[in-house]
Design an enzyme around this catalytic site. Structure first.
Site, PDB file in Angstrom:
ATOM      1  CD  GLU A 171      -3.131  -0.955   2.223  1.00  0.00           C
ATOM      2  OE1 GLU A 171      -3.026  -0.053   3.005  1.00  0.00           O
ATOM      3  OE2 GLU A 171      -3.828  -1.936   2.301  1.00  0.00           O
ATOM      4  CG  HIS A 198      -9.299   6.354   1.500  1.00  0.00           C
ATOM      5  ND1 HIS A 198      -9.281   6.322   0.180  1.00  0.00           N
ATOM      6  CD2 HIS A 198      -8.691   5.538   2.226  1.00  0.00           C
ATOM      7  CE1 HIS A 198      -8.585   4.861  -0.064  1.00  0.00           C
ATOM      8  NE2 HIS A 198      -8.260   4.527   1.197  1.00  0.00           N
ATOM      9  NE  ARG A 224      -4.417   5.826   2.737  1.00  0.00           N
ATOM     10  CZ  ARG A 224      -5.238   4.965   3.561  1.00  0.00           C
ATOM     11  NH1 ARG A 224      -5.726   5.619   4.833  1.00  0.00           N
ATOM     12  NH2 ARG A 224      -5.561   3.634   3.570  1.00  0.00           N
ATOM     13  NE  ARG A 266      -4.921   5.995   8.948  1.00  0.00           N
ATOM     14  CZ  ARG A 266      -5.493   5.058   8.221  1.00  0.00           C
ATOM     15  NH1 ARG A 266      -4.864   3.713   8.208  1.00  0.00           N
ATOM     16  NH2 ARG A 266      -6.378   5.241   7.318  1.00  0.00           N
TER      17      ARG A 266
END
Length: 542
Positions: free
Chosen positions: A118, A238, A284, A378
């Site tokens: 990821e 997100h 992100r 994060r």
């Protein structure tokens, strides 16, 4: 179960029934504890919706040190490096705990844990369940284990709205029936120790992947009792929620981009390659801003997995596939329309390495807590890891420090006033969410943040001091005030009027409710917004 106005939770009361809360309860066994849940346990928790998985250095060649280094890099200078390293080193042990509870993590042909990739991870280290069903599978295993553990009592259908504090120590919570407008006498639930595991704050925004319960109320309860809050301005959006008229917005897991799915605008341009060396696997915040700007320019954005995944989609990513089909999208052939959505709150109740807050008697874990592990941004799939690591630490700390004494005199605490309509009014909540999305969303600036603070104050006054809306308004005010005070761009916090990170700002934020109120008052005054009507703020969200 019958309730009078007071009940005794015994040794430990855990507020929240997501991954963090249930794992804490299981780790406390056989010590008696009570879990308070507004919905049936496992429902209404963001944990159950987590598609990515858990980050852990479990594959050959990977190390906890490398995992920690990636965490620090993603956090844009604000990660507590000791926290990141200790969390990464505990990851394998917590994965083993979950395996013993029956979580069916994906394995390779040799029977070893299979790890995927990821964004911002230097190697494959995300353990999944059937592609995108980790959260669902973990929660099913935990719920079954909790139901089978005699030391765990569950109170369902009640939501905490105020901490009960006596002589400077948290001694329980005041709760009320969830999902009702009927006026009820508050229920005081006493406990010798309280663990807040109440989840995040995504529902403060109009577009979010979070369930309805994630409104920041746990953070607000702690703040109003005097707890220190850390890093509240850092909200992770997100990049890829399905752009459709759904609340919450269906999530499209980052693991799809890990498998090679690409982002295209409606001109067919793959725009991420020009913006970051990692392209679609950039951090992100970078991807979210890139998509936000494409949309702001009037262009649609599509996530195309037709070549990378194709016909494997239904089996490899069943949750996303089913969401797409329900919206008339065939992701095996067509691009998925996506947009950024409020997804995870890096900030929360400040806790130490054992999960202790600044209020005696109060611990916090999961998304409601701020451990220092996430910094300004994060790292993907670190949230579930943080939840289980800190849940285990809290259980151990309570076991080691719990005095052999009764609950005390918490029953003498007067209940706080509660308005006749004790559910948050939908029109007021809708207005707040529009306000936050417009001014405290992916991109922010001084004028917009001041308008947001004025609007929050107006809504707070309209609701009145006895309304349950005060928790939601308090959480929004703290997030917005901290964003106003941080005059730079870093990680999930991006200011168009301060578009670069600034060295003097390279530190974590620590703020109390009193400080947030001072910032809000000064911001509204400096902007020349009339506090009586806040017409500008109202116009901004009409």
């Amino acid at each position: 179960m019958a309730h009078d106005n007071i009940t005794d939770a015994g040794d430990v009361l855990i507020v929240g029934a997501g991954l963090a809360g249930l794992f804490t309860a299981l780790k406390l066994a056989p010590r008696p504890c009570t879990v308070l849940a507004g919905a049936p346990i496992g429902a209404g928790a963001s944990s159950a919706w987590a598609q990515g998985g858990i980050a852990a250095a479990v594959t050959e060649g990977d190390t906890a040190e490398d995992h920690a280094a990636d965490t620090v890099a993603a956090g844009a200078g604000l990660v507590d490096e000791d926290v990141a390293l200790s969390m990464a080193r505990e990851a394998r042990e917590r994965i083993e705990d979950l395996l013993r509870l029956g979580v069916p993590f994906d394995r390779d042909l040799e029977g070893k844990l299979k790890a995927g990739r990821e964004a911002a991870h230097g190697c494959n280290r995300i353990v999944h369940v059937r592609g995108d069903q980790a959260g669902k599978a973990i929660m099913e295993a935990l719920v079954a284990a909790v139901r089978a553990t005699p030391s765990i009592r569950v109170i369902e259908g009640f939501s905490a709205y105020e901490l009960a504090v006596e002589q400077g120590r948290v001694a329980g919570v005041f709760a009320r029936p969830a999902n009702t407008n009927a006026a009820r006498t508050p229920l005081l639930i006493k406990a010798r120790s309280v663990v807040l595991a109440s989840g995040g704050a995504g529902q403060l925004f109009a577009v979010t992947t979070n369930p309805r319960e994630a409104r920041g109320e746990g953070l607000a309860m702690a703040a109003r009792a005097g707890a220190m809050i850390a890093d509240p301005e850092f909200v992770q959006f997100h990049p890829t929620a399905i752009a459709a008229d759904r609340d919450p917005a269906p999530l499209v897991t980052e693991a799809l981009r890990g498998e090679g799915a690409i982002l295209l605008n409606d001109r067919g341009e793959r725009f991420m390659q020009a913006l970051h060396k990692e392209a679609e696997l950039a951090p992100r915040d970078v991807v979210a801003r890139a998509i936000f700007r494409e949309l702001a320019a009037g262009r649609k954005v599509l996530l195309d997995a037709s070549k990378a995944v194709g016909n494997k989609f239904p089996d490899a990513f069943p949750t996303v596939y089913q969401s797409c089909v329900a919206l008339g999208i065939d992701p095996t052939k067509d691009g998925i329309p996506v947009a950024p959505a409020a997804h995870y709150h890096m900030g929360g109740i400040m806790v130490d390495m054992a999960g202790r807050s600044t209020l005696p008697g109060l611990w916090a874990c999961g998304e409601v807590a701020a451990t220092g592990a996430h910094g300004a941004n994060r790292l993907a799939s670190n949230s579930l890891l943080e939840a289980v690591v800190y849940a285990a630490r809290i259980a151990a700390d309570i076991d080691a420090t719990m005095p052999a004494s009764d609950t005390g005199s918490a029953h003498h605490i007067a209940p706080p006033a509660l308005g006749r309509g004790d559910a948050v009014a939908a029109p007021m909540m809708d207005e707040l969410r529009r306000l936050m999305t417009r001014h405290v969303g992916v991109e922010r600036n001084e004028e917009g943040l001041a308008l947001a603070l004025a609007g929050i104050e107006r809504l707070e006054r309209a609701a009145g001091p006895a309304s349950l809306f005060r928790n939601v308004a308090t959480a929004a005010k703290i997030v917005t005030a901290a964003a106003y005070a941080r005059e730079e761009s870093r990680g999930g916090h991006w200011r168009s009027d301060f578009p670069e990170p600034r060295i003097p700002c390279r530190h974590r934020s620590f703020i109390t409710l009193k400080e947030a109120e001072r910032i809000a008052e000064a911001a509204v005054s400096a902007a020349g917004i009339h506090a009586d009507t806040n017409k500008q703020a109202g116009d901004a969200v009409s």
